[in-house]
Design a protein around this motif. Structure first.
Motif, PDB file in Angstrom:
ATOM      1  N   GLU A 156      52.383  45.852  -8.044  1.00 24.19           N
ATOM      2  CA  GLU A 156      51.462  46.101  -7.082  1.00 24.19           C
ATOM      3  C   GLU A 156      51.703  45.392  -5.829  1.00 24.19           C
ATOM      4  O   GLU A 156      51.308  45.653  -4.565  1.00 24.19           O
ATOM      5  CB  GLU A 156      49.968  45.629  -7.453  1.00 24.19           C
ATOM      6  CG  GLU A 156      49.411  46.580  -8.813  1.00 24.19           C
ATOM      7  CD  GLU A 156      48.170  45.706  -9.236  1.00 24.19           C
ATOM      8  OE1 GLU A 156      46.994  45.833  -8.773  1.00 24.19           O
ATOM      9  OE2 GLU A 156      48.284  44.787 -10.228  1.00 24.19           O
ATOM     10  N   VAL A 157      52.694  44.382  -6.005  1.00 25.29           N
ATOM     11  CA  VAL A 157      53.162  43.452  -4.886  1.00 25.29           C
ATOM     12  C   VAL A 157      54.464  42.826  -5.165  1.00 25.29           C
ATOM     13  O   VAL A 157      54.961  42.750  -6.500  1.00 25.29           O
ATOM     14  CB  VAL A 157      51.891  42.425  -4.659  1.00 25.29           C
ATOM     15  CG1 VAL A 157      52.067  41.329  -6.004  1.00 25.29           C
ATOM     16  CG2 VAL A 157      52.237  41.690  -3.452  1.00 25.29           C
ATOM     17  N   ILE A 158      55.099  42.487  -3.938  1.00 26.11           N
ATOM     18  CA  ILE A 158      56.368  41.670  -4.290  1.00 26.11           C
ATOM     19  C   ILE A 158      55.954  40.419  -3.516  1.00 26.11           C
ATOM     20  O   ILE A 158      55.579  40.381  -2.548  1.00 26.11           O
ATOM     21  CB  ILE A 158      57.396  42.119  -3.666  1.00 26.11           C
ATOM     22  CG1 ILE A 158      58.028  43.568  -4.024  1.00 26.11           C
ATOM     23  CG2 ILE A 158      59.059  41.509  -3.752  1.00 26.11           C
ATOM     24  CD1 ILE A 158      59.030  44.371  -3.528  1.00 26.11           C
ATOM     25  N   LEU A 159      56.287  39.277  -4.698  1.00 26.16           N
ATOM     26  CA  LEU A 159      56.161  37.921  -4.062  1.00 26.16           C
ATOM     27  C   LEU A 159      57.355  37.499  -3.698  1.00 26.16           C
ATOM     28  O   LEU A 159      58.375  37.288  -4.754  1.00 26.16           O
ATOM     29  CB  LEU A 159      55.350  37.032  -5.131  1.00 26.16           C
ATOM     30  CG  LEU A 159      53.983  37.539  -5.477  1.00 26.16           C
ATOM     31  CD1 LEU A 159      53.397  36.408  -6.753  1.00 26.16           C
ATOM     32  CD2 LEU A 159      52.828  37.772  -4.489  1.00 26.16           C
ATOM     33  N   MET A 160      57.890  37.142  -2.551  1.00 24.65           N
ATOM     34  CA  MET A 160      59.028  36.456  -2.031  1.00 24.65           C
ATOM     35  C   MET A 160      59.071  35.140  -1.868  1.00 24.65           C
ATOM     36  O   MET A 160      58.564  34.601  -0.749  1.00 24.65           O
ATOM     37  CB  MET A 160      59.511  37.150  -0.971  1.00 24.65           C
ATOM     38  CG  MET A 160      61.002  36.787  -0.418  1.00 24.65           C
ATOM     39  SD  MET A 160      61.703  37.888   0.840  1.00 24.65           S
ATOM     40  CE  MET A 160      62.455  39.033  -0.074  1.00 24.65           C
ATOM     41  N   ALA A 161      59.493  34.386  -2.911  1.00 24.80           N
ATOM     42  CA  ALA A 161      59.531  32.907  -2.986  1.00 24.80           C
ATOM     43  C   ALA A 161      60.644  32.401  -2.257  1.00 24.80           C
ATOM     44  O   ALA A 161      61.698  32.700  -2.621  1.00 24.80           O
ATOM     45  CB  ALA A 161      59.365  32.305  -4.322  1.00 24.80           C
ATOM     46  N   LYS A 162      60.386  31.553  -1.220  1.00 25.59           N
ATOM     47  CA  LYS A 162      61.357  31.104  -0.282  1.00 25.59           C
ATOM     48  C   LYS A 162      61.286  29.496  -0.312  1.00 25.59           C
ATOM     49  O   LYS A 162      60.637  28.706  -0.880  1.00 25.59           O
ATOM     50  CB  LYS A 162      61.099  31.220   1.308  1.00 25.59           C
ATOM     51  CG  LYS A 162      61.136  32.921   1.900  1.00 25.59           C
ATOM     52  CD  LYS A 162      62.676  33.149   1.695  1.00 25.59           C
ATOM     53  CE  LYS A 162      62.708  34.655   2.243  1.00 25.59           C
ATOM     54  NZ  LYS A 162      64.163  35.248   2.341  1.00 25.59           N
ATOM     55  N   ASN A 163      62.669  29.121  -0.210  1.00 26.21           N
ATOM     56  CA  ASN A 163      63.065  27.513  -0.244  1.00 26.21           C
ATOM     57  C   ASN A 163      62.864  27.029   1.148  1.00 26.21           C
ATOM     58  O   ASN A 163      63.596  27.151   2.055  1.00 26.21           O
ATOM     59  CB  ASN A 163      64.191  27.325  -0.663  1.00 26.21           C
ATOM     60  CG  ASN A 163      64.755  26.032  -1.190  1.00 26.21           C
ATOM     61  OD1 ASN A 163      63.578  25.407  -1.546  1.00 26.21           O
ATOM     62  ND2 ASN A 163      65.859  25.342  -1.188  1.00 26.21           N
ATOM     63  N   ASN A 164      61.901  26.001   1.273  1.00 24.91           N
ATOM     64  CA  ASN A 164      61.726  25.441   2.426  1.00 24.91           C
ATOM     65  C   ASN A 164      61.138  26.368   3.655  1.00 24.91           C
ATOM     66  O   ASN A 164      61.260  25.774   4.780  1.00 24.91           O
ATOM     67  CB  ASN A 164      62.959  24.652   3.062  1.00 24.91           C
ATOM     68  CG  ASN A 164      63.290  23.575   1.804  1.00 24.91           C
ATOM     69  OD1 ASN A 164      62.630  22.747   1.207  1.00 24.91           O
ATOM     70  ND2 ASN A 164      64.582  23.518   1.746  1.00 24.91           N
ATOM     71  N   VAL A 165      60.703  27.371   3.390  1.00 27.18           N
ATOM     72  CA  VAL A 165      60.072  28.236   4.442  1.00 27.18           C
ATOM     73  C   VAL A 165      58.791  28.594   3.867  1.00 27.18           C
ATOM     74  O   VAL A 165      58.891  29.214   2.381  1.00 27.18           O
ATOM     75  CB  VAL A 165      60.781  29.269   4.802  1.00 27.18           C
ATOM     76  CG1 VAL A 165      60.340  30.135   6.277  1.00 27.18           C
ATOM     77  CG2 VAL A 165      62.405  29.016   5.373  1.00 27.18           C
TER      78      VAL A 165
END
Length: 240
Positions: A156-165
């Protein structure tokens, strides 16, 4: 909300996210924090698939710039994602979360081959599935892998986990102090404005299959759960 907004998600982790402040290799404290956050979400009954990058170990683009054959450099990057995936699997299993790694390049001694129907069955059994080895083809990023797998398993969704942003900005906030954080935008804006969130192939795939993307910071504990519960964190990218 008292119940999760999303029932099946793809979590996209960059290789750099696993490296922490060191920028290279795997930081044990960081990978444990990520595993703990995934556990938190899995225990809500959410079906979790994960795609991990390999930039903390090797980047195909870097090898190509050094004069290496691009396909060879990309295959090396795919192997780096397998190393990261196995490390994350081990960390998750230490927390008691049943996990399967599926690779798009066969290596049966360490992981299952990627089979769509089997992946969906694992998810239905509430196992965390980690997709390693990219798409199995050179010239495609792990962002594209996340978009492709999300479409295949009907996430249902893509969770894009970023480092320091903590989201998408009008410019690089580390370089431009006037950069503004965007709360919401479309995939067309993402492509048109050249915002470096995911490559154009991945963006087009998400847009064509109507898969929303939430970009947020992984460094703050509990953010994965907040995103799954529907709290407004980071930036959401939708349709056209």
């Amino acid at each position: 909300m008292t119940s999760p907004k999303y029932k099946r998600i793809v979590l996209k982790l960059s290789g750099e996210a696993l490296a922490g402040d060191e920028g290279f290799g795997i930081n044990p404290a960081v990978i444990k924090s990520i595993a703990r956050q995934i556990k938190e979400v899995a225990e809500l009954g959410v079906e979790v698939a994960v795609v991990v990058g390999g930039g903390n170990i090797w980047r195909g683009k870097t090898g190509s710039e050094m004069g290496m054959d691009r396909a060879t450099a990309d295959y090396m990057g795919m192997l780096a994602t397998v190393m990261n995936s196995l490390a994350l699997q081990d960390s998750l299993e230490q927390f008691g979360i049943e996990t399967r790694v599926q690779t798009s390049i066969e290596m049966r001694q360490v992981a299952e081959p990627y089979i769509r129907r089997r992946a969906i069955r694992h998810l239905e059994k509430k196992r965390v599935v980690i997709f390693a080895g990219g798409t199995g083809n050179p010239y495609f990023s792990t962002d594209t892998t996340a978009a492709l797998r999300a479409a295949e398993i009907e996430a249902e969704v893509i969770l894009m986990a970023k480092n320091n942003v903590d989201g998408v900005y009008t410019a690089d906030p580390k370089v431009d102090k006037n950069a503004k954080k965007l709360q919401e935008l479309s995939y067309l804006d993402l492509i048109k404005d050249g915002l470096q969130v995911m490559d154009s192939t991945a963006s087009s795939l998400c847009m064509d299959n109507d898969i929303p993307l939430i970009v947020f910071s992984i460094t703050e504990e509990g953010n994965i759960k907040r995103a799954v519960m529907g709290e407004k964190i980071g930036t959401i990218v939708r349709g056209k």
